[in-house]
Design a protein around this motif. Structure first.
Motif, mmCIF file in Angstrom:
data_model
loop_
_atom_site.group_PDB
_atom_site.id
_atom_site.type_symbol
_atom_site.label_atom_id
_atom_site.label_comp_id
_atom_site.label_asym_id
_atom_site.label_seq_id
_atom_site.Cartn_x
_atom_site.Cartn_y
_atom_site.Cartn_z
ATOM 1 N N UNK A 47 39.559 41.520 41.166
ATOM 2 C CA UNK A 47 39.678 40.895 42.478
ATOM 3 C C UNK A 47 38.289 40.613 43.022
ATOM 4 N N UNK A 48 38.218 39.757 44.030
ATOM 5 C CA UNK A 48 36.926 39.476 44.655
ATOM 6 C C UNK A 48 36.688 40.328 45.894
ATOM 7 N N UNK A 52 41.900 43.835 48.393
ATOM 8 C CA UNK A 52 42.606 42.556 48.426
ATOM 9 C C UNK A 52 43.674 42.517 47.336
ATOM 10 N N UNK A 53 44.747 41.787 47.598
ATOM 11 C CA UNK A 53 45.789 41.582 46.582
ATOM 12 C C UNK A 53 45.563 40.285 45.804
ATOM 13 N N UNK A 54 44.481 39.585 46.115
ATOM 14 C CA UNK A 54 44.173 38.313 45.473
ATOM 15 C C UNK A 54 43.465 38.579 44.151
ATOM 16 N N UNK A 55 44.100 38.204 43.054
ATOM 17 C CA UNK A 55 43.480 38.356 41.734
ATOM 18 C C UNK A 55 42.345 37.353 41.564
ATOM 19 N N UNK A 56 41.262 37.798 40.994
ATOM 20 C CA UNK A 56 40.161 36.895 40.638
ATOM 21 C C UNK A 56 40.580 36.133 39.372
ATOM 22 N N UNK A 57 39.709 35.253 38.906
ATOM 23 C CA UNK A 57 39.988 34.547 37.663
ATOM 24 C C UNK A 57 40.212 35.543 36.527
ATOM 25 N N UNK A 58 39.329 36.530 36.435
ATOM 26 C CA UNK A 58 39.440 37.563 35.396
ATOM 27 C C UNK A 58 40.762 38.322 35.553
ATOM 28 N N UNK A 59 41.111 38.649 36.773
ATOM 29 C CA UNK A 59 42.360 39.359 37.040
ATOM 30 C C UNK A 59 43.580 38.546 36.647
ATOM 31 N N UNK A 60 43.557 37.252 36.954
ATOM 32 C CA UNK A 60 44.684 36.382 36.584
ATOM 33 C C UNK A 60 44.833 36.266 35.075
ATOM 34 N N UNK A 74 47.150 44.441 36.371
ATOM 35 C CA UNK A 74 46.127 44.195 37.390
ATOM 36 C C UNK A 74 46.699 44.108 38.809
ATOM 37 N N UNK A 75 47.801 43.417 38.970
ATOM 38 C CA UNK A 75 48.396 43.292 40.303
ATOM 39 C C UNK A 75 48.892 44.637 40.833
ATOM 40 N N UNK A 76 49.472 45.457 39.960
ATOM 41 C CA UNK A 76 49.902 46.796 40.384
ATOM 42 C C UNK A 76 48.714 47.634 40.837
ATOM 43 N N UNK A 77 47.597 47.524 40.130
ATOM 44 C CA UNK A 77 46.402 48.273 40.511
ATOM 45 C C UNK A 77 45.898 47.849 41.890
ATOM 46 N N UNK A 78 45.902 46.540 42.143
ATOM 47 C CA UNK A 78 45.456 46.065 43.454
ATOM 48 C C UNK A 78 46.403 46.531 44.563
ATOM 49 N N UNK A 92 41.713 46.102 55.324
ATOM 50 C CA UNK A 92 41.382 45.513 54.025
ATOM 51 C C UNK A 92 41.336 43.999 54.119
ATOM 52 N N UNK A 93 40.551 43.373 53.257
ATOM 53 C CA UNK A 93 39.682 43.971 52.248
ATOM 54 C C UNK A 93 38.459 44.615 52.909
ATOM 55 N N UNK A 94 37.855 45.560 52.179
ATOM 56 C CA UNK A 94 36.667 46.226 52.700
ATOM 57 C C UNK A 94 35.523 45.222 52.772
#
Length: 153
Positions: A47-48, A52-60, A74-78, A92-94
């Motif tokens: 994530x960036x 945040x629950x928004x996945x980054x490119x790497x996360x997606x 990845x989404x569960x971790x966020x 959030x996000x921090x």
């Protein structure tokens, strides 16, 4: 009750982190997810924004490939981290302009965060919250519904 392996491992890691004072919501390797992932902070690239629950490119990419980290997508971790941070009193996000609690590592604050995380982890597994002790006191016709072996020393 059968507890899935990923949940059992996460609970053990969080329990140890809490009791060893190794839990810190502001540190990516010592927060809830950091501890679940063996104190690694590489998950922050999913994530960036921390929380945040928004996945980054790497996360997606990892999410779309079905990649799991210690059993979690990845989404569960966020989601886990967001639950933890919010229950600890963070917005959030921090980031530097969002308010944060005065003492983020206060034991009671961390306990509240862990309770929320455990509840969320159990939801992910579709099982009852393992920290819900209300069932222990259920009774029917003045008799306990559940019996426990009592060990006397």
């Amino acid at each position: 009750m059968d507890i899935p392996k990923r949940l059992e491992q996460a609970l053990i890691k969080l329990y140890n982190a809490f009791h060893n004072n190794e839990l810190n919501p502001e540190c990516c390797s010592a927060c809830a997810v950091g501890n679940i992932l063996d104190n690694r902070d590489s998950w922050k690239h999913l994530t960036n924004g921390h929380g945040s629950l928004q996945l980054s490119y790497v996360g997606r990419v990892h999410q779309n490939l079905g990649r799991k980290f210690n059993g979690y997508t990845p989404l569960e971790l966020l989601q886990i981290e967001k639950v933890f941070l919010e229950a600890c009193g963070f917005t959030v996000p921090l980031c530097h302009y969002n308010p944060k609690p005065q003492n983020p590592t206060d034991k009671e604050r961390l306990f509240n965060g862990l309770c929320a995380v455990v509840s969320h982890l159990c939801e992910l597994e579709s099982i009852a919250n393992v920290m819900d002790y209300a069932r222990v006191f259920e009774y029917e016709r003045d008799n306990p519904v559940y019996r426990f072996d009592v060990i006397y020393e």
